[in-house]
Design an enzyme around this catalytic site. Structure first.
Site, PDB file in Angstrom:
ATOM      1  N   LYS A  36     -31.716  -6.098   5.314  1.00  0.00           N
ATOM      2  CA  LYS A  36     -31.899  -6.191   3.900  1.00  0.00           C
ATOM      3  C   LYS A  36     -32.483  -4.749   3.338  1.00  0.00           C
ATOM      4  O   LYS A  36     -33.547  -4.687   3.610  1.00  0.00           O
ATOM      5  CB  LYS A  36     -32.793  -7.189   3.293  1.00  0.00           C
ATOM      6  CG  LYS A  36     -32.877  -7.495   1.818  1.00  0.00           C
ATOM      7  CD  LYS A  36     -34.344  -8.327   1.440  1.00  0.00           C
ATOM      8  CE  LYS A  36     -35.247  -7.467   1.302  1.00  0.00           C
ATOM      9  NZ  LYS A  36     -35.045  -6.273   0.110  1.00  0.00           N
ATOM     10  N   GLU A  55     -43.647  -1.601  10.955  1.00  0.00           N
ATOM     11  CA  GLU A  55     -43.991  -0.006  10.846  1.00  0.00           C
ATOM     12  C   GLU A  55     -44.510  -0.001   9.451  1.00  0.00           C
ATOM     13  O   GLU A  55     -43.657   0.036   8.672  1.00  0.00           O
ATOM     14  CB  GLU A  55     -42.631   0.684  11.004  1.00  0.00           C
ATOM     15  CG  GLU A  55     -41.949   0.696  12.374  1.00  0.00           C
ATOM     16  CD  GLU A  55     -42.742   1.682  13.510  1.00  0.00           C
ATOM     17  OE1 GLU A  55     -43.784   2.252  12.922  1.00  0.00           O
ATOM     18  OE2 GLU A  55     -42.820   1.268  14.453  1.00  0.00           O
ATOM     19  N   CYS A  98     -43.915   7.920   5.478  1.00  0.00           N
ATOM     20  CA  CYS A  98     -45.115   7.161   6.186  1.00  0.00           C
ATOM     21  C   CYS A  98     -45.908   7.913   6.905  1.00  0.00           C
ATOM     22  O   CYS A  98     -47.038   7.982   7.060  1.00  0.00           O
ATOM     23  CB  CYS A  98     -44.442   5.901   7.147  1.00  0.00           C
ATOM     24  SG  CYS A  98     -43.548   6.831   8.272  1.00  0.00           S
ATOM     25  N   GLU A 126     -53.479   5.482   0.632  1.00  0.00           N
ATOM     26  CA  GLU A 126     -51.992   5.970   0.927  1.00  0.00           C
ATOM     27  C   GLU A 126     -51.530   6.281  -0.523  1.00  0.00           C
ATOM     28  O   GLU A 126     -51.658   5.401  -1.422  1.00  0.00           O
ATOM     29  CB  GLU A 126     -51.109   5.102   1.692  1.00  0.00           C
ATOM     30  CG  GLU A 126     -49.564   5.681   1.806  1.00  0.00           C
ATOM     31  CD  GLU A 126     -48.714   4.699   2.601  1.00  0.00           C
ATOM     32  OE1 GLU A 126     -48.700   3.703   2.193  1.00  0.00           O
ATOM     33  OE2 GLU A 126     -48.056   5.226   3.350  1.00  0.00           O
TER      34      GLU A 126
HETATM   35  P1  NAD Z   1     -42.443  -2.586   0.384  1.00  0.00           P
HETATM   36  O1  NAD Z   1     -43.563  -3.090   1.366  1.00  0.00           O
HETATM   37  O2  NAD Z   1     -42.766  -2.747  -1.123  1.00  0.00           O
HETATM   38  O3  NAD Z   1     -41.120  -3.106   0.680  1.00  0.00           O
HETATM   39  C1  NAD Z   1     -40.307  -2.830   1.735  1.00  0.00           C
HETATM   40  C2  NAD Z   1     -39.331  -4.017   1.930  1.00  0.00           C
HETATM   41  O4  NAD Z   1     -40.011  -5.107   1.906  1.00  0.00           O
HETATM   42  C3  NAD Z   1     -38.564  -3.919   0.660  1.00  0.00           C
HETATM   43  O5  NAD Z   1     -37.222  -4.203   1.091  1.00  0.00           O
HETATM   44  C4  NAD Z   1     -38.821  -5.085  -0.212  1.00  0.00           C
HETATM   45  O6  NAD Z   1     -37.817  -5.778  -0.878  1.00  0.00           O
HETATM   46  C5  NAD Z   1     -39.342  -6.219   1.071  1.00  0.00           C
HETATM   47  N1  NAD Z   1     -40.314  -7.221   0.549  1.00  0.00           N
HETATM   48  C6  NAD Z   1     -41.259  -7.097  -0.503  1.00  0.00           C
HETATM   49  N2  NAD Z   1     -41.984  -8.244  -0.496  1.00  0.00           N
HETATM   50  C7  NAD Z   1     -41.672  -8.903   0.374  1.00  0.00           C
HETATM   51  C8  NAD Z   1     -42.026 -10.257   1.005  1.00  0.00           C
HETATM   52  N3  NAD Z   1     -43.177 -11.014   0.614  1.00  0.00           N
HETATM   53  N4  NAD Z   1     -41.522 -10.701   2.142  1.00  0.00           N
HETATM   54  C9  NAD Z   1     -40.411  -9.903   2.846  1.00  0.00           C
HETATM   55  N5  NAD Z   1     -40.110  -8.791   2.184  1.00  0.00           N
HETATM   56  C10 NAD Z   1     -40.645  -8.136   1.143  1.00  0.00           C
HETATM   57  O7  NAD Z   1     -42.607  -0.826   0.797  1.00  0.00           O
HETATM   58  P2  NAD Z   1     -41.832   0.109   0.093  1.00  0.00           P
HETATM   59  O8  NAD Z   1     -42.335   0.609  -1.097  1.00  0.00           O
HETATM   60  O9  NAD Z   1     -40.305   0.088   0.030  1.00  0.00           O
HETATM   61  O10 NAD Z   1     -42.094   1.638   1.093  1.00  0.00           O
HETATM   62  C11 NAD Z   1     -43.020   2.247   1.162  1.00  0.00           C
HETATM   63  C12 NAD Z   1     -44.175   1.818   2.320  1.00  0.00           C
HETATM   64  O11 NAD Z   1     -43.419   1.926   3.340  1.00  0.00           O
HETATM   65  C13 NAD Z   1     -45.197   3.091   2.428  1.00  0.00           C
HETATM   66  O12 NAD Z   1     -46.207   2.181   2.662  1.00  0.00           O
HETATM   67  C14 NAD Z   1     -44.741   3.664   3.693  1.00  0.00           C
HETATM   68  O13 NAD Z   1     -45.868   4.472   4.518  1.00  0.00           O
HETATM   69  C15 NAD Z   1     -44.272   2.559   4.554  1.00  0.00           C
HETATM   70  N6  NAD Z   1     -43.064   2.990   5.398  1.00  0.00           N
HETATM   71  C16 NAD Z   1     -43.556   3.025   6.598  1.00  0.00           C
HETATM   72  C17 NAD Z   1     -42.647   3.540   7.653  1.00  0.00           C
HETATM   73  C18 NAD Z   1     -42.923   3.569   9.325  1.00  0.00           C
HETATM   74  O14 NAD Z   1     -42.117   3.760  10.131  1.00  0.00           O
HETATM   75  N7  NAD Z   1     -44.191   3.288   9.561  1.00  0.00           N
HETATM   76  C19 NAD Z   1     -41.504   3.991   7.406  1.00  0.00           C
HETATM   77  C20 NAD Z   1     -41.212   4.290   6.329  1.00  0.00           C
HETATM   78  C21 NAD Z   1     -41.828   3.685   5.068  1.00  0.00           C
END
Ligand code: NAD
Length: 490
Positions: A184, A259, A293, A391
């Protein structure tokens, strides 16, 4: 190779289930916008319901115990290598499609992103036929065999910032170890992931092995709580990661890899190569306009060089501002933030930062239509400043002076995050000493905010759970089974 054409956004209105594009069972749709000007790209993206998730899980289960389970490891390796070759051919167009909604500049696709993804996939293809277990002798009357068996149906929930890379760093190891997986993408950047579906079958991977569902948090939550999904690998924010872990625990205790976010420190000592430290630390906060990230958003600089360092850093951030603009243009290096929500959130953090730290440069927007934030640097933050602890996920960093090694280690580790850190020094013993004390999953020496697929990647503390990349990730998609053979049964 193969007959595949990258679709346009308006052609992408369906899920990819069991080897074909299928209509959603419900009528709910979501809209995707272009962050360079706020215009609508598509209003017809389908939201997967419980019924759609069940359909995908059934197909994934059938593939797992059917045709896919009969593939030899060498065949799996061949499929993944063929997939990598297909991506060589089509990935640039797929990444360009994603760039429409992610705002990631197209100029970086041929030079960086494409090779990173294709090489990563080939790396996992290489592991598929090297799976081994253990043999322990019958000194106590029992031969012990340990097999690493696939988990079954897995799910990948991906963030907006690097949709295709994130997807393949989950799909690669899942398939190399014989699992099936439902992906997804983020509701902000779904197009590339939706477009890729048919490439799996063209690579010889049976239908149902990789499927794509779209939707927002509600669809992610359905995957996290599904009773027949055995593992979820999530990349995204800390709050969502926590929800996923709770949902996994409350449903079927599915295995979880998280992650998550970071507030990564870079520590620059007075003996460091200043040019090198400046180049790495500025690139680290400017890549994808800070939406990474591992972005080094806290830069600790030894007092004796701090003035010179700030001067150089500010100069480079100003130069970066010149290269920020329309991500579809070849001479653009930095794009907008992903959407209005992010844009307003970061602006708010900057405004608060102005009260809790000293602004060295930036602090505004670029005055264009889209969601562009000026590269921004704060110095000397108050101890509890938000800009120092939270962040930002934007092109915003903070520079903090320090005097001693002991002091900076304490300050750098004073965070709930622990994803990445960097230490800049010419003293090799100090580099090793400090790298062992910095509380992060990855520490760069004379570099920072860099990832390498052959070595484990992941966060300590609230930055995550488990590791991706390297052979380490293979164990996140398998479970050991011990077979005890009684040698005295005759
Ligand atoms: P987010 O947590 O808002 O969303 C990520 C995903 O989770 C999306 O696909 C979203 O639809 C889904 N989601 C949202 N609510 C959910 C729920 N209740 N249950 C299951 N899935 C749900 O994150 P974002 O804004 O897309 O990404 C930014 C964040 O990701 C930052 O905090 C960044 O640091 C982190 N990130 C981490 C890494 C890593 O490898 N550690 C890599 C990239 C981004």
């Amino acid at each position: 190779m193969g007959s595949f054409k990258v679709p346009t956004p308006s052609e992408l209105t369906k899920f990819y289930i069991n080897g074909e594009y299928v209509n959603a069972s419900g009528s709910e749709v979501f809209t995707v916008i272009n962050p360079k000007d706020g215009s609508v790209i598509s209003e017809k993206l389908p939201v997967a319901t419980a019924k759609d998730v069940d359909t995908a899980v059934e197909a994934a289960e059938a593939a797992f115990s059917g045709e896919w389970s009969e593939f030899t490891n060498a065949q799996r390796s061949q499929c993944l290598n063929k997939l990598a070759s297909l991506l060589e051919e089509h990935l640039e167009d797929i990444l360009k499609l994603d760039s429409l909604s992610s705002g990631n500049p197209v100029s970086l696709i041929p030079t960086r992103e494409k090779a990173y993804i294709v090489n990563g996939l080939r790396y996992f293809a290489g592991w598929a036929d090297k799976q081994a277990g253990q043999y322990m002798p019958d000194d106590d009357g029992f031969v012990k065999l340990v097999r690493h068996e696939p988990l079954g149906v897995c799910a990948a929930v991906c963030p907006f910032n690097a949709p295709i890379a994130t997807m393949f760093f989950k799909v690669g190891p899942a398939l190399a170890t014989g699992n099936t997986i439902i992906v997804k993408p983020s509701e902000k950047t779904p197009f590339g992931t939706m477009a890729i579906g048919p490439l799996f079958e063209l690579a010889g991977i049976p239908k149902g092995v990789v499927q794509v569902l779209t939707g927002a948090g509600s669809t992610g939550a359905l995957l996290a709580s599904h009773m027949r999904i055995r593992k979820i690998s999530f990349t995204g924010s800390v709050p969502t990661g926590k929800k996923i872990q709770v949902a996994a625990a409350q449903s079927n205790l599915k295995r979880v890899t998280l992650e998550l976010g970071g507030k990564s420190p870079a520590v620059v000592f007075e003996d460091a190569n200043l040019d090198n430290a400046l180049t790495w630390t500025v690139n680290a906060i400017m890549a994808r306009s800070g939406q990474v990230c591992v972005a080094a958003s806290r830069v600790y600089v030894q007092k004796s060089i701090v003035e010179k360092f700030v001067e150089g850093y500010v100069q480079k951030m100003k130069a970066a501002a010149e290269k920020m603009g329309d991500p579809s243009q070849e001479d653009t290096a930095y794009g907008p933030l992903v959407d209005k929500l992010a844009y307003e959130r970061v602006q708010k953090m900057i405004e608060r930062g102005k009260k809790e730290a000293t602004l060295a440069t930036g602090g505004g927007t670029l005055g264009k239509d889209g969601y562009f934030i000026e590269p921004t640097v704060f110095v000397n933050p108050q101890a509890n400043a938000q800009i120092l602890h939270d962040e930002v996920f934007g092109p915003v960093s903070v520079i903090i002076p320090f005097e001693t090694e002991q002091e900076v280690i304490k300050k750098a580790n004073d965070t709930e995050y622990g994803l990445m850190a960097g230490v800049f020094t010419r003293d090799v013993t100090r580099a090793l000493r400090v790298s062992s004390k910095l509380d992060a999953g990855v520490v760069g020496v004379n570099c920072v905010s860099v990832m390498n697929v052959v070595a484990p990647f992941g966060g300590k503390k609230q930055s995550g759970l488990g590791r991706e990349f390297s052979s380490e990730v293979l164990r996140a998609y398998t479970e050991p089974k011990t077979v005890l053979i009684n040698m005295k049964s005759e």
